[in-house]
Write an enzyme that holds these catalytic residues in place. Sequence first.
Site, PDB file in Angstrom:
ATOM      1  CE1 TYR A   1      -3.768  -1.887   5.273  1.00  0.00           C
ATOM      2  CE2 TYR A   1      -2.937   0.236   4.533  1.00  0.00           C
ATOM      3  CZ  TYR A   1      -3.460  -1.007   4.253  1.00  0.00           C
ATOM      4  OH  TYR A   1      -3.665  -1.382   2.952  1.00  0.00           O
ATOM      5  CB  ALA A   2       1.553   3.158   7.975  1.00  0.00           C
ATOM      6  CB  ALA A   3       3.770  -0.371  11.322  1.00  0.00           C
TER       7      ALA A   3
ATOM      8  CB  SER B   1      -0.892   0.026   1.244  1.00  0.00           C
ATOM      9  OG  SER B   1      -1.582   1.256   1.344  1.00  0.00           O
TER      10      SER B   1
ATOM     11  CE  LYS C   1      -1.125  -3.651   3.455  1.00  0.00           C
ATOM     12  NZ  LYS C   1      -1.330  -4.914   2.727  1.00  0.00           N
TER      13      LYS C   1
END
Length: 118
Positions: A28-30, A16, A32
């Site tokens: 979520y960022a971590a 993402s 991805k």
Amino acid sequence: MAASLPEGARIVFIGSRTAAGSAGRAQYAATKAALVGMARSFAIELAPRRITVNVVAPGATDTPMLRDPNRASVAPKMPPMGRLVKPEEVAATAAFLLSKGAASITGQQIVVCGGASL
């Protein structure tokens, strides 16, 4: 997993654009971002066998999930192109990375985001 892959195989992960960070989406960022690190590590390890490992990282993609009324408070930011990414554009990028034409692309994150990362 990789031990059973034939020489010249391809691995494509779907990540993402959010891997670069996003307010309110740290977990979520971590995950991805970790996927990118894993892909790059695998790419280094598997390069001698000519196995490529890459990540396709889409931005906001026009899927039913984005139209879910439960997501009304987290509407996607419209990219500079003025439209969301189409699922078939993500699929086409993955298909290219799986092709013979991408044999020298490895360890990369390809962001498909309509310019949202600019």
